[in-house]
Design a protein around this motif. Structure first.
Motif, mmCIF file in Angstrom:
data_model
loop_
_atom_site.group_PDB
_atom_site.id
_atom_site.type_symbol
_atom_site.label_atom_id
_atom_site.label_comp_id
_atom_site.label_asym_id
_atom_site.label_seq_id
_atom_site.Cartn_x
_atom_site.Cartn_y
_atom_site.Cartn_z
ATOM 1 N N GLU A 175 43.471 45.824 26.417
ATOM 2 C CA GLU A 175 44.273 46.401 27.488
ATOM 3 C C GLU A 175 43.867 45.799 28.835
ATOM 4 N N LYS A 176 44.839 45.727 29.725
ATOM 5 C CA LYS A 176 44.551 45.156 31.041
ATOM 6 C C LYS A 176 43.562 46.014 31.837
ATOM 7 N N ARG A 177 43.684 47.293 31.670
ATOM 8 C CA ARG A 177 42.760 48.215 32.317
ATOM 9 C C ARG A 177 41.320 47.843 31.979
ATOM 10 N N LEU A 178 41.092 47.588 30.692
ATOM 11 C CA LEU A 178 39.763 47.242 30.214
ATOM 12 C C LEU A 178 39.370 45.834 30.663
ATOM 13 N N LEU A 179 40.328 44.937 30.616
ATOM 14 C CA LEU A 179 40.059 43.580 31.055
ATOM 15 C C LEU A 179 39.643 43.563 32.517
ATOM 16 N N ALA A 180 40.355 44.340 33.317
ATOM 17 C CA ALA A 180 40.021 44.419 34.744
ATOM 18 C C ALA A 180 38.574 44.859 34.921
ATOM 19 N N SER A 181 38.188 45.896 34.213
ATOM 20 C CA SER A 181 36.827 46.402 34.321
ATOM 21 C C SER A 181 35.825 45.353 33.878
ATOM 22 N N TYR A 182 36.158 44.656 32.809
ATOM 23 C CA TYR A 182 35.281 43.603 32.316
ATOM 24 C C TYR A 182 35.105 42.505 33.360
ATOM 25 N N LEU A 183 36.189 42.181 34.042
ATOM 26 C CA LEU A 183 36.148 41.118 35.042
ATOM 27 C C LEU A 183 35.652 41.610 36.400
ATOM 28 N N GLY A 184 35.323 42.876 36.485
ATOM 29 C CA GLY A 184 34.764 43.408 37.729
ATOM 30 C C GLY A 184 35.794 43.604 38.818
ATOM 31 N N MET A 185 36.949 44.162 38.472
ATOM 32 C CA MET A 185 37.971 44.409 39.482
ATOM 33 C C MET A 185 38.795 45.621 39.059
ATOM 34 N N THR A 186 39.659 46.101 39.944
ATOM 35 C CA THR A 186 40.484 47.252 39.596
ATOM 36 C C THR A 186 41.732 46.785 38.851
ATOM 37 N N PRO A 187 42.348 47.684 38.083
ATOM 38 C CA PRO A 187 43.588 47.335 37.393
ATOM 39 C C PRO A 187 44.665 46.855 38.365
ATOM 40 N N GLU A 188 44.766 47.514 39.500
ATOM 41 C CA GLU A 188 45.774 47.116 40.489
ATOM 42 C C GLU A 188 45.550 45.687 40.966
ATOM 43 N N ASN A 189 44.311 45.386 41.207
ATOM 44 C CA ASN A 189 43.990 44.044 41.680
ATOM 45 C C ASN A 189 44.281 43.000 40.595
ATOM 46 N N LEU A 190 43.959 43.331 39.367
ATOM 47 C CA LEU A 190 44.270 42.411 38.269
ATOM 48 C C LEU A 190 45.765 42.183 38.168
ATOM 49 N N SER A 191 46.502 43.263 38.255
ATOM 50 C CA SER A 191 47.950 43.173 38.152
ATOM 51 C C SER A 191 48.516 42.230 39.215
ATOM 52 N N ARG A 192 48.087 42.434 40.431
ATOM 53 C CA ARG A 192 48.568 41.576 41.525
ATOM 54 C C ARG A 192 48.106 40.135 41.354
ATOM 55 N N THR A 193 46.877 39.987 40.917
ATOM 56 C CA THR A 193 46.353 38.633 40.728
ATOM 57 C C THR A 193 47.157 37.877 39.677
ATOM 58 N N LEU A 194 47.488 38.568 38.588
ATOM 59 C CA LEU A 194 48.274 37.926 37.534
ATOM 60 C C LEU A 194 49.621 37.475 38.091
ATOM 61 N N ARG A 195 50.198 38.301 38.898
ATOM 62 C CA ARG A 195 51.468 37.938 39.507
ATOM 63 C C ARG A 195 51.317 36.673 40.361
ATOM 64 N N MET A 196 50.263 36.647 41.154
ATOM 65 C CA MET A 196 50.037 35.485 42.021
ATOM 66 C C MET A 196 49.775 34.203 41.222
ATOM 67 N N LEU A 197 49.161 34.370 40.071
ATOM 68 C CA LEU A 197 48.801 33.193 39.281
ATOM 69 C C LEU A 197 50.029 32.489 38.693
ATOM 70 N N GLU A 198 51.181 33.125 38.777
ATOM 71 C CA GLU A 198 52.393 32.465 38.275
ATOM 72 C C GLU A 198 52.639 31.164 39.022
ATOM 73 N N ALA A 199 52.110 31.098 40.226
ATOM 74 C CA ALA A 199 52.244 29.862 41.003
ATOM 75 C C ALA A 199 51.198 28.825 40.602
ATOM 76 N N ASP A 200 50.311 29.210 39.709
ATOM 77 C CA ASP A 200 49.203 28.313 39.360
ATOM 78 C C ASP A 200 49.156 27.946 37.883
ATOM 79 N N GLY A 201 50.277 28.092 37.204
ATOM 80 C CA GLY A 201 50.304 27.567 35.847
ATOM 81 C C GLY A 201 50.138 28.550 34.710
ATOM 82 N N VAL A 202 50.087 29.862 34.984
ATOM 83 C CA VAL A 202 50.115 30.857 33.906
ATOM 84 C C VAL A 202 51.070 31.968 34.223
ATOM 85 N N LYS A 203 51.713 32.436 33.199
ATOM 86 C CA LYS A 203 52.589 33.586 33.354
ATOM 87 C C LYS A 203 52.121 34.629 32.353
#
Lengths: 250, 250
Positions: A175-203
């Motif tokens: 789950e993304k919630r868990l992934l966020a915690s593993y990566l040391g960030m909040t779920p909201e921040n992960l969500s936004r980061t994933l969105r931003m990464l669409e400009a960098d080669g991953v969707k």
DNA sequence: CTGATGGTTTGATATATATCAAACCATCGG
DNA sequence: CCGATGGTTTGATATATATCAAACCATCAG
């Protein structure tokens, strides 16, 4: 314990090289147990009475402090966890809970400690396992200190792709919630980061990851052999969040 | 190697329990070397050819990625570092540089690996050492993920006081620049945080730390046995930044 | 004593990240 | 099919932390 399970356990690096009789003795004093989803099977601070071996399902290792909590690792079959605590006969540094129904082998820590005094090949295996675990946490600490959250996410996505065989598309194992915690960030921040990464080669669409421009993603993630592996161990099992070996200690 | 140094090395947990003849054999193939201040004696990525033992001076272990760099640990006499890399015959995950003139014993990694296959007591010592190292990095990772920078600073200051014997005043063992990097923050942020902590029971004047209200500081730092120790190991040496044992791996 | 060096502090500011709240959406049992 | 549940996303905002620049200050070689 089921007879067909023994070979799976025997196949682990930790148990591969010991004498057959000793392996059998260790297994004879162990027992299997099934846990339902979401059960906390070990709590940080508890005395380490058993080495755990995950045969089915998955287990989250997490740490707590002052009402906060973070995911440290996810352990998948077939691998062990909380080796270090067992060896030192010390309290667990992390808690463990099942992410789904799980089947676990419990090996008494005292038997384990007696065994590596008795079987040198086993002692060597333990040494190698612990050294690999140590290196794995060091990698993890390096990622936390040297990369910002966007870089951690990017390198995680790239690493998972490589672990899956260099595929361009795969499904997130947690789950993304868990992934966020593993990566040391909040779920909201992960969500936004994933969105931003669409400009960098991953969707990322739901749990599906699609690498649209591997070169671009690699430029951003700057993968490093001394952080992201590969490392020798890799147990060749179903790698989860971290390189499996990472989890074995505590 | 000087004859008076052998007992100091022998006294380390790692070498304490092995057969005398084996210890002597290991030392016979080792040699001492002095390094000037500021010398990078090992670079991350290099093959791990030697276990290092610090006899005098101090050594910083640090990691680099993408032009950034951070301090992972400081090693002080008498203790070892880069055990794990030697054991796995793998590249160093961290670099090492002297913080001051240092005297180091270099033990060939190959001899080390041969020795624990040959001397069971030594193998058990290696196991215990690695398990302790592993636990130490896990503690470090927990602090990074669960505490914010103010809490990390507060708990560091309190922990150092306890390590020094519960004193109310002591001198920081390292430069603030380095401490900041160790704690995962910038020097500017550390400086401001120290200023703010004056309202919470500690005053830092230059390198001098004065705990003015231990209870207040404790309330803020919320020290935790599963993060801040104490841990059994503690080698009883001149503890530096981390609990010494933390450093031994790489 | 003096200037150079390098760590430290301070201030102003930018950026990253967390928090809070609400909407959204998939899943699942009834 | 539906409503409840819990994860996810989005927006608005606060906070933590980093960055940049300059001043400051200790140390040390000459």
């Amino acid at each position: 314990m089921r007879s067909e399970e023994l070979p799976e356990i025997r196949h682990l690096h930790l148990f591969r090289d010991m004498a057959q009789a000793n392996f059998e003795a260790l297994m004879a004093s162990s027992y299997a147990q099934s846990f339902p989803q979401g059960l906390e099977m070990a709590r940080q601070g508890d005395p380490a009475d058993f080495l755990h071996i995950v045969l089915e399902g998955s287990v989250e290792l997490f740490a707590q402090w002052s009402g906060r909590e973070c995911t440290m690792a996810v352990v998948r079959p077939v691998s062990t966890f909380i080796l270090a605590a067992c060896i030192r006969d010390a309290p667990y540094l992390m808690s463990a809970r099942t992410l789904e129904r799980a089947r676990i082998i419990l090996v008494p820590a005292a038997d384990l400690r007696a065994m590596f005094r008795h079987d040198t090949e086993f002692a060597v295996s333990v040494i190698n396992e612990l050294a690999a675990c140590y290196r794995s946490v060091v990698r993890s600490a390096k990622t936390l200190k040297l990369r910002n959250s966007r870089e951690r996410v990017a390198s995680y996505l790239l690493r998972q792709s490589i672990l899956a065989g260099g595929v361009a598309s795969y499904v997130l194992p947690v789950e993304k919630r868990l992934l966020a915690s593993y990566l040391g960030m909040t779920p909201e921040n992960l969500s936004r980061t994933l969105r931003m990464l669409e400009a960098d080669g991953v969707k990322v669409d739901g749990a599906r990851v699609i690498i649209t421009d591997r070169e671009k993603l690699t430029t951003l993630a700057r993968p490093d052999r001394l952080i992201d592996g590969p490392d020798a161990v890799a147990d060749a099992t179903g790698s989860a969040l971290p390189n499996i070996d990472f989890a074995s200690g505590v």
